[in-house]
Design an enzyme around this catalytic site. Sequence first.
Site, PDB file in Angstrom:
ATOM      1  N   ASP A   9     -51.593 -28.032  58.869  1.00  0.00           N
ATOM      2  CA  ASP A   9     -50.318 -27.404  58.526  1.00  0.00           C
ATOM      3  C   ASP A   9     -50.432 -25.904  58.816  1.00  0.00           C
ATOM      4  OD1 ASP A   9     -48.042 -26.397  57.398  1.00  0.00           O
ATOM      5  OD2 ASP A   9     -48.439 -27.135  55.368  1.00  0.00           O
ATOM      6  N   ASP A 103     -44.493 -27.766  62.417  1.00  0.00           N
ATOM      7  CA  ASP A 103     -45.778 -27.081  62.203  1.00  0.00           C
ATOM      8  C   ASP A 103     -46.812 -27.946  61.492  1.00  0.00           C
ATOM      9  OD1 ASP A 103     -44.491 -27.022  59.739  1.00  0.00           O
ATOM     10  OD2 ASP A 103     -45.513 -25.190  59.144  1.00  0.00           O
ATOM     11  N   GLU A 104     -46.512 -29.228  61.351  1.00  0.00           N
ATOM     12  CA  GLU A 104     -47.462 -30.102  60.650  1.00  0.00           C
ATOM     13  C   GLU A 104     -47.758 -31.331  61.485  1.00  0.00           C
ATOM     14  OE1 GLU A 104     -46.949 -31.149  56.428  1.00  0.00           O
ATOM     15  OE2 GLU A 104     -45.461 -29.543  56.419  1.00  0.00           O
TER      16      GLU A 104
HETATM   17 MG   LIG Z   1     -46.679 -24.787  57.384  1.00  0.00          MG
END
Ligand SMILES: [Mg+2]
Length: 389
Positions: A9, A103-104
């Site tokens: 993350d 973003d993960e």
């Molecule tokens: Mg993040």
Amino acid sequence: MERLILHADMDAFFASVIQVLKPQYRGQPVIVGGPGERGVVSAASYEARKFGVHSAMPLWKARQLCPRGHFLPVDGPACQDFSRRALAIYQRYTPRLLPISIDEVCLDITGSQKLFGPPLQIAREIQKAIYDELGLTVSIGLGPNRLVAKMASEWQKPNGLTRITADQLPEIFAPLPVSKLWGLGPVTAQRLQRLGISTIGQLQRISLLLLEREFGLMGRHLYAASRGQDDSPVPLYDGKREYRQMSEERTLARDTRDVELLSLTLLGLCDHLGWRLRREGYQGRQVTLKIRLADFQTMTRSVTLSAPTDVDYTIFQAADRLLRSQHFGAKRVRLIGVAVSGLVQDGTPVQLSLFSEGPGRQRRLSRARDDITSRFGPDVISRASLMAG
Ligand SMILES: [Mg+2]
């Protein structure tokens, strides 16, 4: 062999991307969000977090807390580009990879250890590559399944690295508040609170029977999740971005109780959502309505359709029914959103009901509109009811 899952993350992603691209903002409090004062913070750099700013906070409040912060809009194309480049880095370590959001990402590295060494070494190499090649930091969690890995990734931030093994699970989980459980929304957390259950340890002591009676299908999830159990697989990555859900939401220009206005806004959102689903080649069967009230209390309600769809109007009908079954009392609504989940790729054979003539027609209509949209831009066609206002 015990499964080994890595959840990565990236830290303060939208803000960090700006700091990488525009050196004048490095070391500065950067707050990304908007548009307008009624929007919320999408990401706050760690310099801004020192002032108490965090994501999902209203922008006006962030301005109060951090008046000298740099307030900037999300740079969508740049973030997409960084996200794609990060995916290429993760892919060096395993073909089993699932993007969860921009973003993960979740990686199954069970089979990667022979080539790349022990899990902590793989995690550190990934962190180094992301930093060297993109200039970003990423927090990583390692665990026996997706649920535990995700929770471990939140343990230390930024640039964190946390491993939770199966035998550490009960000890680590028990004292945590139930709200920390992945997949558990605030409404369920509140219902649990009312039953006197505030920690995961207390939840572990409730029988499956009781949880199912109280929460239906969610009860089964609670039972397994409180024990850190999750057998959902990480599929082979086919190079296409996998979405678990797609959503659209809008903060209204003014808080309102007017259901017709909310319904109209919803229609616009469903229009765009349907278009995005068709563009990416997805259909989904679960439709979720999200409402945020003026006091920031947020509620979601879902319905499962008889067959997956990418048709604007089908999504709208389901969401609108959910909207009209809500009672807000005296409260006003500040944000409305809709999501479609349970997504399948277009090519997946879908069992259609013999009598499902309607959606077929609606679908052709939607596609015809997409043709025009892609040729002339999204503003050319609007539904008649959208233009009426
Ligand atoms: Mg993040």
